[in-house]
Design a protein around this motif. Structure first.
Motif, PDB file in Angstrom:
ATOM      1  N   THR A 142       0.817  -1.223   0.000  1.00  0.00           N
ATOM      2  CA  THR A 142       0.000   0.000   0.000  1.00  0.00           C
ATOM      3  C   THR A 142       0.842   1.261   0.000  1.00  0.00           C
ATOM      4  OG1 THR A 142      -0.082   0.001   2.425  1.00  0.00           O
ATOM      5  CG2 THR A 142      -1.855  -1.145   1.280  1.00  0.00           C
ATOM      6  N   ASN A 143       2.160   1.134  -0.093  1.00  0.00           N
ATOM      7  CA  ASN A 143       3.027   2.319   0.062  1.00  0.00           C
ATOM      8  C   ASN A 143       2.884   3.311  -1.068  1.00  0.00           C
ATOM      9  OD1 ASN A 143       4.373   0.030  -1.293  1.00  0.00           O
ATOM     10  ND2 ASN A 143       6.031   1.506  -1.636  1.00  0.00           N
ATOM     11  N   THR A 144       2.313   2.911  -2.206  1.00  0.00           N
ATOM     12  CA  THR A 144       2.132   3.839  -3.327  1.00  0.00           C
ATOM     13  C   THR A 144       0.665   4.186  -3.545  1.00  0.00           C
ATOM     14  OG1 THR A 144       2.039   1.964  -4.879  1.00  0.00           O
ATOM     15  CG2 THR A 144       4.201   2.980  -4.488  1.00  0.00           C
ATOM     16  N   HIS A 145      -0.154   3.963  -2.563  1.00  0.00           N
ATOM     17  CA  HIS A 145      -1.583   4.251  -2.721  1.00  0.00           C
ATOM     18  C   HIS A 145      -1.798   5.748  -2.974  1.00  0.00           C
ATOM     19  CE1 HIS A 145      -5.896   4.393  -1.890  1.00  0.00           C
ATOM     20  NE2 HIS A 145      -5.905   3.072  -1.978  1.00  0.00           N
ATOM     21  N   PRO A 146      -2.722   6.116  -3.855  1.00  0.00           N
ATOM     22  CA  PRO A 146      -2.929   7.540  -4.177  1.00  0.00           C
ATOM     23  C   PRO A 146      -3.332   8.387  -2.971  1.00  0.00           C
ATOM     24  CG  PRO A 146      -4.027   6.142  -5.801  1.00  0.00           C
ATOM     25  CD  PRO A 146      -3.538   5.235  -4.723  1.00  0.00           C
ATOM     26  N   LEU A 147      -3.941   7.791  -1.965  1.00  0.00           N
ATOM     27  CA  LEU A 147      -4.407   8.584  -0.837  1.00  0.00           C
ATOM     28  C   LEU A 147      -3.267   9.119   0.017  1.00  0.00           C
ATOM     29  CD1 LEU A 147      -7.673   6.932   0.542  1.00  0.00           C
ATOM     30  CD2 LEU A 147      -7.353   9.260  -0.267  1.00  0.00           C
ATOM     31  N   TRP A 148      -2.064   8.569  -0.142  1.00  0.00           N
ATOM     32  CA  TRP A 148      -0.929   9.146   0.596  1.00  0.00           C
ATOM     33  C   TRP A 148      -0.676  10.585   0.143  1.00  0.00           C
ATOM     34  CZ3 TRP A 148       0.063   7.342   4.985  1.00  0.00           C
ATOM     35  CH2 TRP A 148       0.095   5.975   5.262  1.00  0.00           C
ATOM     36  N   SER A 149      -0.998  10.886  -1.084  1.00  0.00           N
ATOM     37  CA  SER A 149      -0.873  12.274  -1.554  1.00  0.00           C
ATOM     38  C   SER A 149      -1.841  13.178  -0.808  1.00  0.00           C
ATOM     39  CB  SER A 149      -1.138  12.344  -3.060  1.00  0.00           C
ATOM     40  OG  SER A 149      -0.219  11.553  -3.771  1.00  0.00           O
ATOM     41  N   ALA A 150      -3.049  12.655  -0.519  1.00  0.00           N
ATOM     42  CA  ALA A 150      -4.011  13.443   0.252  1.00  0.00           C
ATOM     43  C   ALA A 150      -3.481  13.698   1.659  1.00  0.00           C
ATOM     44  CB  ALA A 150      -5.362  12.720   0.304  1.00  0.00           C
ATOM     45  N   TRP A 151      -2.761  12.723   2.216  1.00  0.00           N
ATOM     46  CA  TRP A 151      -2.165  12.921   3.542  1.00  0.00           C
ATOM     47  C   TRP A 151      -1.073  14.002   3.496  1.00  0.00           C
ATOM     48  CZ3 TRP A 151      -2.184  12.870   8.493  1.00  0.00           C
ATOM     49  CH2 TRP A 151      -0.989  12.868   9.230  1.00  0.00           C
ATOM     50  N   ASP A 152      -0.252  13.932   2.495  1.00  0.00           N
ATOM     51  CA  ASP A 152       0.794  14.951   2.368  1.00  0.00           C
ATOM     52  C   ASP A 152       0.179  16.336   2.206  1.00  0.00           C
ATOM     53  OD1 ASP A 152       2.755  13.035   2.595  1.00  0.00           O
ATOM     54  OD2 ASP A 152       2.993  12.767   0.428  1.00  0.00           O
ATOM     55  N   LEU A 153      -0.916  16.416   1.454  1.00  0.00           N
ATOM     56  CA  LEU A 153      -1.568  17.711   1.274  1.00  0.00           C
ATOM     57  C   LEU A 153      -2.157  18.216   2.590  1.00  0.00           C
ATOM     58  CD1 LEU A 153      -2.639  19.972  -0.550  1.00  0.00           C
ATOM     59  CD2 LEU A 153      -4.660  18.541  -0.991  1.00  0.00           C
ATOM     60  N   ALA A 154      -2.743  17.331   3.365  1.00  0.00           N
ATOM     61  CA  ALA A 154      -3.312  17.742   4.646  1.00  0.00           C
ATOM     62  C   ALA A 154      -2.216  18.235   5.591  1.00  0.00           C
ATOM     63  CB  ALA A 154      -4.077  16.569   5.279  1.00  0.00           C
ATOM     64  N   VAL A 155      -1.057  17.537   5.616  1.00  0.00           N
ATOM     65  CA  VAL A 155       0.049  17.973   6.466  1.00  0.00           C
ATOM     66  C   VAL A 155       0.580  19.322   5.997  1.00  0.00           C
ATOM     67  CG1 VAL A 155       2.391  17.419   7.219  1.00  0.00           C
ATOM     68  CG2 VAL A 155       0.660  15.620   7.097  1.00  0.00           C
TER      69      VAL A 155
END
Length: 1493
Positions: free
Chosen positions: A363-376
């Protein structure tokens, strides 16, 4: 396409044509749809699988040995040193170890506070073993969490050994995983934070599998409560060949940090990989203010977003069963595996591969990690402003240098940072993240932009493995069963789309007050898509959240909460226990109890939401005694009682069903219901305008009388209305009989077979409890019917046994006239019910007839096993008297068989007919005379009915269910093959005949004597003794029931002390005669308990809440195949109408002899109907066969049997719902109307099916020459007028399926034709066989309904038609050949007369669009080889065409093909086009048209 859609919709509304007999009830008849998403098994969303885990305690093992490096590790300089955010070199080693252990415990407590954590610091082998064994003892069968940090010991060995110390810390001691498994047992959660951790995971599985296999081989498996070792979970920091990262910017226990303090490590990782805006420094980032537990603070909001994102990543990546087990079973396990996703993302960038057991997809390349980076990033952009307003002496955290010792933030209880600035300065207002609002918008877009539409299987469809069991059977989300629409073989392949990724995020949003209402609305729209959507929502874990919301006081949440809960209860009724235990059901009880005079509690769409509450509470009560009592105490019963008179049909329906479930099997609540008069309140609902409400009221009466409302097929019910201890015994008796009698009288002629099915369930309850009375009625009916048939066939007269027995029985009450009358009325009521039951055994709807036969055979089996059989005066064992089909054998035996001179029934009229006919009751009566001794235990009693009903086929039977045996001497007609001799079956024909015998044994002389004379000596009891014994036995059964449970829940009574099992079919209790021969039914102890019948109506009603309500059905959805087809039809129909209008004037002046098509049909085509828009011709022959033809292709589309009894004919034929397709409506001489759909196989709608059938004429009079049944159908308004061999004309409504009006004809002659006024909905004309024509007005009282009478015709009026152009004028013709034109505005005499056929007339018809009428000459002995066809203009009464048509008859027959139709030929104009069809006796059908340019 948009414009054409509007045109189609406008056309439908403008013309006002509503399709009738096309609702769901007509496709299912109250049977739950099979193989649909609604019947799919619910996925175990509670995590209740055998491998469910619940963590009891945890061992936190730290093997650090600070200041001493293990021999196999070479550390870089600098390297990672932080353990649990503590630098061990800044403190003495023992202090550092304690600080690390304390921090680790706090970090784990941040995941779950309820679990005791035991830090085990640098343990020796003995200490480790002791602690592990103790933890297993404390955990019992629950899960033990074992955390192992091996940073200070050698790496695990390839053989599966980890390391600890000896007591003096001079040696490393290996600990085998086999030993560790023995200490900790199963199940367990293991966390391996060390280099080469893959060795531990791999070997653990090897040893676990070996242990499990050994247990299965030696003991056959684990005892209850224990789980296999392979059910244990493992999280490993790296693979067997990998080393933990030593980057100095990261902590040494990065795997542990990710698992237990994810926000800290995630922020640190973000600092390392991103350029910070606005001069934000790492030190500033680590001072981010807030509290992890407070979602309103920056830190808490980030933690909330992180939880939502990791949950969503897991949901969208892992299989459903894995997700449920890992993320919805245990809080600690869910947190560990949620945070593991972060560990995988971070550590894979350092060439380290965290992995788990069970193995999970990456799951390390899941697209939602980008949403996490944006929230941070969004949060950190506000950080300078946040910190600038914070006092320097605040809770700021020192810099993150490698020498800082600091606890992890998740373990902190207090807030971090402070957003209040210096005194007098306004604090900075933190702007919350738009993450959740944006995700809700994405979810809303998915729903509103086609996400709810079905699609074919593929990448964008709902994955089958993730759907759980039961999802393979066709996930049709729009509620349409197979065979319901067009191209069903394609729609069956359609499945729901892949659910939106935001679904778990919506769940997290429920925690937020600002977004809660919007999230609930979107959630309600999602669960509305179908059970698969509810299943997904439950699997995600919505249930705890939605349960807590029931405690919220906000009224704005009520509608959406009610809606969502209704969907949940419909898909998984097991949550009834949760609602009861938490008291959540009170929320719905309060809403249901609201009244309209409480504006402060107003509810939008109040009736619909209250109906949902009634459904939820009914489900809470079903099969759940505590739920019944809780609902009763919350006055749910009273609320439903009050709602029975509401205007909304859905609320009335569910109020009745809720009452049904609350008092089902609960004597105490039944007592309360009777005290309130609930049963009397339900009986008027049996005349409700809604068939669903009528069936629901009947269902409620059924459960009141002992029918089972349980979802468990094994629970059969019984026990009548319970104890009713507050009533006197006789009052209790009379009440039960009155309830069933009232329901029978009202509902036996209901046009909806669904209601008639429920009536049979109710009757079966009464038969179960009062079978002795029914045996008496069956014996009286048998003997009276035998005597009547003996009168019809000169044979020795039997002694009037029944009359004498009845007189003696009534004389026994001579001392008290009131008691005498009471008993007479009671037995009359039983007899009325029994006769109705017999009539239902020949019901035209298969399921109704099958269920009625089950009940009838049960009664007859009791009769044949009763002492009546051993009476010397009985005819039960005498040879049958076959029914006569000539003379007047059947004619006078009208509605019900009489009891001749019996005080119960009047004597029938004297036979006066000479025409062969078969009345309904004749078929019923043939039952008794057709049963021989050889059929007694080897054949269904009701199977004889099938023989006399023309070979009607019924469902096949299984073992233990007796197959029908045809009566000797009667065979099915040889003119038909096996498939064509059966009428079409309904769509869901689920009823199964149940024999009263366990198996059909061969009769033996020992068990079944062939005649009463085999008894020696002859019994010396009389029929009166048997009657009294049977009736008294029923009363004893009632008394035992009343004693069995006077207060509270009823249990099965122990009747062993009464001398017999009263719950058995024929348990005899005490009655014996002087010769010690048991009376009563004691000889029938071998019978099966097949009663009471079990209804599926409640389950069918529950499907309503599984079907989409917020969006249109597939057929109404623009762009769907069905919608496009209907739009095309409407446009095509309008075009045909437009093209036909100019032809109407031309057709009055041209010839009508243009040949169109010639067809050859089977039999004599005596009735025909042409479709207005499709090139379809429906032809009925002189018996019971119907053929459908495409006249444009000269091709037969279908050929099927109508199922009317032999000797009768189809006398009326219509095609209804022509705008949207068409349903064939037939009326036959037995008084039955039948409707058929899917007659055109080219549309791929499925097989030809019977939609419905009902008895349209109640009392058929006996006449010398009749018409059978005559119908007129008015599509606009859905009104059906029915007359014929009856003194009344019945008015039926297609929408309500109710008999709304009876109009007396004031004539002894049958009705020959009925036609409605196309300009008025209230007036119609009826023609009679005596030459009279009468105009009726439905608005007037029945005695004043005849407003005009026309008496000019000398003989039988063949037809009457309104003038197609001039309102107020009509034409009529008689068999004498005269055609007359009338004007209703003038005197009661014709304004024009034509004598067209001096030798007699055969057919007459008027074209509906143009002023043209047609006549054909009658066939006479002088002229029978040809028939003259005349077409006249009504403008100047000129002959447009005259033709001589060959009849094809080889010889002349004085009798017409059908005794109900006084003609040899048929004629029908096309409703729209300028053409017509004429049928000849040889089976030739000619279609001809006008010669238009």
């Amino acid at each position: 396409m948009h414009n054409t859609s509007e045109v189609g919709s406008d056309t439908i509304s403008k013309r006002g044509w509503i399709p009738y007999w096309s609702a769901k009830r007509h496709l299912t008849c109250g049977n739950p749809s099979p193989h649909s998403a609604y019947s799919s098994k619910i996925f175990p969303w509670r995590g209740s699988a055998p491998s469910k885990l619940k963590t009891a305690n945890a061992a936190l093992v730290l093997c650090l040995n600070i200041d001493v490096d293990p021999p196999d590790v070479i550390k870089t300089s600098p390297c990672a040193v932080l353990e649990c955010w503590v630098d061990p070199h800044t403190l003495p080693s023992h202090k550092a170890l304690e600080a690390i252990g304390t921090n680790l415990q706090h970090q784990f407590e941040g995941l779950s506070l309820k679990i005791p954590y035991k830090p085990i610091l640098d343990p020796s082998y003995e200490d480790l073993r002791r602690f592990c064994v103790t933890l297993r003892k404390q955990a019992k069968d629950d899960t033990v969490c074992f955390y192992y940090n091996g940073h200070g010991v050698p790496k695990p060995t390839p053989s599966g050994e980890l390391w600890c110390f000896n007591r003096n810390y001079t040696q490393y001691i290996p600990v085998s995983l086999m030993e560790l498994q023995g200490w900790l047992g199963s199940p367990g959660v293991y966390i391996w934070d060390c280099s080469a951790a893959g060795n531990l995971l791999t070997n653990f599985n090897i040893f676990a599998e070996r242990r499990d296999q050994e247990v299965f081989n030696t003991r056959g498996g684990y005892p209850d409560g224990m789980q296999p070792y392979m059910h244990s979970l493992q999280l490993a920091a790296c693979l067997a060949h990998e080393q933990l990262p030593s980057c100095p910017e990261l902590p040494a226990d990065i795997f542990t940090s990710c698992l237990t303090s994810p926000i800290d490590i995630a922020l640190r990782y973000f600092i390392m990989t991103h350029h910070l805006p606005n001069n934000t420094t790492p030190d500033m980032v680590m001072q981010l203010p807030g509290d992890l537990k407070d979602r309103r603070t920056p830190l808490g909001e980030l933690n909330w977003i992180f939880t939502a994102i990791t949950d969503t990543i897991a949901w969208t990546t892992f299989p459903r069963d894995i997700f449920t087990r890992l993320y919805r079973s245990d809080l600690l396990i869910a947190s560990l595996f949620r945070n593991f996703l972060l560990a995988e993302r971070i550590m894979k960038n350092y060439h380290c591969t965290p992995h788990t057991y069970p193995p999970l997809p990456p799951t390390n390349t899941h697209p939602l990690w980008s949403a996490w980076d944006l929230a941070v990033d969004t949060c950190l952009r506000q950080l300078p402003d946040l910190l600038s307003k914070v006092p320097s002496a605040g809770n700021a955290t020192p810099s993150l240098g490698p020498a800082v010792a600091r606890t992890g933030r998740i373990g902190q209880q207090g807030p971090r940072g402070n957003t209040t600035g210096p005194q007098g300065e306004k604090p900075y207002q933190y702007v919350p993240s738009r993450f959740f609002a944006d995700q809700l918008t994405a979810f809303e877009v998915w729903i509103s932009r086609g996400g709810s539409a079905l699609t074919k299987r593929g990448p964008l469809s709902l994955p089958v493995p993730n759907g759980g069991p039961g999802f393979e059977d066709g996930l049709v989300a729009d509620g349409h069963a197979g065979g319901r629409g067009l191209n069903t073989q394609h729609s069956d392949e359609l499945v729901p789309r892949k659910p939106p990724d935001q679904l778990p995020i919506v769940l997290q949003v429920l925690l937020s007050q600002p977004h809660r209402l919007r999230a609930l609305i979107l959630l309600s729209q999602f669960v509305d898509l179908g059970p698969w959507a509810v299943n997904l929502v439950l699997t995600i874990g919505i249930f705890p959240y939605i349960s807590k919301l029931l405690q919220a006081a906000g009224q704005d949440l009520r509608p959406v909460l009610i809606f969502i809960w209704a969907r949940i209860m419909a898909v998984d009724p097991s949550v009834q226990v949760d609602l009861h235990n938490t008291g959540g059901f009170k929320y719905f009880a309060n809403v249901l109890g609201l009244t309209d005079d409480q504006p402060q509690h107003s509810l939008p769409n109040s009736s619909e939401h209250k109906a949902m509450c009634a459904f939820i509470l009914a489900t809470v009560s079903r099969d759940f005694y505590h739920g019944q009592m809780a609902c009763w105490r919350e006055r749910v019963f009273d609320s439903c009682f009050e709602k029975l008179k509401e205007n909304d049909f859905l609320l009335r329906q569910w109020s009745a069903l809720c009452i049904a479930q609350i008092w089902e099997g609960n004597d105490e609540i039944k007592v309360y219901g009777v005290d309130r008069g609930t049963q009397d309140k339900l009986v008027p609902l049996l005349s409700d305008a809604s068939p669903e409400v009528r069936a629901a009221a009947m269902y409620a009466l059924g459960t009141f009388m002992g029918a089972s409302g349980s979802a468990d097929p094994a629970k059969q019910g019984g026990g009548g209305s319970g104890t009713q201890y507050q009533l006197e015994e006789r009052v209790h008796f009379r009440m039960e009989v009155a309830v069933v009698t009232g329901a029978t009288v009202v509902a036996k002629e209901d046009a909806s077979p669904m209601v008639r099915k429920e009536l049979l369930v109710l009757i079966s309850c009464l038969v179960k409890e009062w079978r002795g009375y029914f045996v008496v009625c069956a014996w009286i009916y048998w003997e009276e019917d035998r005597k009547w048939r003996t009168e019809m066939n000169p044979q020795p007269r039997e002694e009037e046994v029944t009359s004498q027995a009845m007189s003696e029985w009534l004389d026994s009450f001579a001392d008290d006239d009131a008691v005498r009358e009471e008993n007479r009325v009671l037995l009359s009521s039983f007899f009325t019910i029994f006769v109705a039951l017999l009539e239902l055994t020949v019901d035209p709807y298969h399921e109704v007839a099958t269920n009625a036969q089950t009940i009838t055979d049960y009664v007859m089996a009791l009769l044949l096993a009763s002492p009546f059989y051993r009476l010397d005066c009985t005819t039960l064992d005498s040879p049958p008297v076959p029914p006569s089909y000539h003379g007047s054998a059947a004619g006078p035996h009208s509605r019900g068989p009489s009891l001749q001179s019996s005080p119960l029934m009047p004597r029938p009229p004297t036979p006066t007919t000479s025409r062969p006919s078969l009345k309904r009751a004749d078929t019923v009566a043939s039952t008794f005379s057709g049963v021989t001794s050889t059929l007694r235990r080897t054949s269904s009693f009701a199977s004889v009915l099938r023989s006399f009903a023309g070979g009607i086929a019924f469902p096949s039977v299984e073992e233990g269910r007796v197959p029908p045996s045809p009566l000797p001497g009667f065979s099915t007609p040889s003119r038909l093959d096996a498939t064509q001799s059966r009428p079409p079956s309904p769509n869901l024909n689920f009823a199964q005949y149940a024999s009263p015998y366990s198996r059909p044994p061969t009769p033996t002389r020992a068990s079944l004597p062939s005649s009463p004379t085999e008894y020696a000596p002859q019994p010396d009891y009389t029929p009166l003794n048997v009657m009294e014994a049977l009736m008294e036995e029923d009363m004893v059964r009632l008394r035992a029931r009343r004693r069995s449970g006077a207060h509270g829940r009823r249990h099965a009574p122990d009747l062993s002390g009464l001398g017999g099992d009263l719950s058995s079919p024929c348990g005899s209790t005490f009655s014996t005669d002087s010769g010690s021969v048991p009376l009563g039914c004691g000889t029938g102890n071998g019978l099966r308990d097949v009663l009471p019948l079990k209804s599926s109506f409640f389950d069918w009603c529950c499907e309503y809440f599984k079907e989409p309500q917020m969006r249109q059905a597939e057929a109404d959805e623009p762009g769907s195949v069905q919608y496009n087809y209907q739009v095309w039809r409407q446009q095509r129909n309008e075009q045909l109408i437009t093209e036909a209008q100019p032809q109407t004037l031309q057709a009055e002046r041209v010839q009508w002899d243009r040949p169109v098509a010639n067809l050859q049909v089977n039999g004599n085509p005596l009735s025909m109907a042409l479709h207005s828009y499709d090139p379809h011709l429906v032809v009925a022959n002189d018996t019971d066969m119907i053929s459908v033809w495409d006249w444009s292709q000269r091709k037969r589309l279908n050929y099927f049997c109508n199922g009317n009894p032999r000797g009768t004919s189809i006398t009326s034929l219509h095609i209804i719902n022509q705008d949207v397709g068409g349903i064939i409506m037939t009326g036959s001489a037995d008084g039955i109307i039948r409707l058929y759909r899917n007659y055109d196989p080219a549309l791929d709608q499925g097989p030809l099916q019977m939609v419905s059938s009902f008895r349209a004429l109640d009392e058929m009079i006996s006449v010398r020459r009749g018409t059978g049944i005559v119908m007129d159908w008015r599509q606009v308004g859905g009104t059906l007028l029915v007359g014929g061999d009856s003194r009344i004309i019945g008015v039926w409504e297609g929408h309500t399926e109710l008999h709304v009006l009876n109009l007396e004809t004031n004539s002894e002659s049958p009705v020959t034709a009925i036609v409605s006024d196309h300009t008025s909905v209230s007036t119609f004309l009826a023609a009679f066989a005596d030459g009279v024509i009468k105009m009726f007005d439905r608005r007037l009282e029945e005695e004043d309904a005849i407003v005009r009478t026309y008496q000019s015709h000398p003989s039988w009026v063949q037809n009457v038609k309104y003038h197609p152009r001039y309102s107020g004028q009509f034409l009529s013709t008689s068999l004498a050949g005269d055609v007359r034109l009338w004007d209703v505005r003038g005197p009661e005499r014709p304004i024009h007369t034509l004598d067209l056929h001096p030798g007699g007339l055969s057919t007459f018809d008027v074209h509906p669009q143009t002023a043209v009428f047609s006549t054909t000459s009658a066939l006479t002995p002088a002229n029978w080889r040809h028939q003259r066809l005349l077409l006249h203009s009504m403008t100047d009464f000129n002959v447009l065409s005259s033709m001589m048509l060959p009849t094809g008859l080889p010889v002349y027959s004085r009798r017409p093909p059908s005794s109900y139709i006084p003609r040899y030929t048929s004629f029908a104009f096309h409703p729209l086009e300028m053409m017509y069809a004429v049928g000849e006796p040889d089976g030739t059908v000619k279609l001809m048209g006008s010669k238009l340019s």
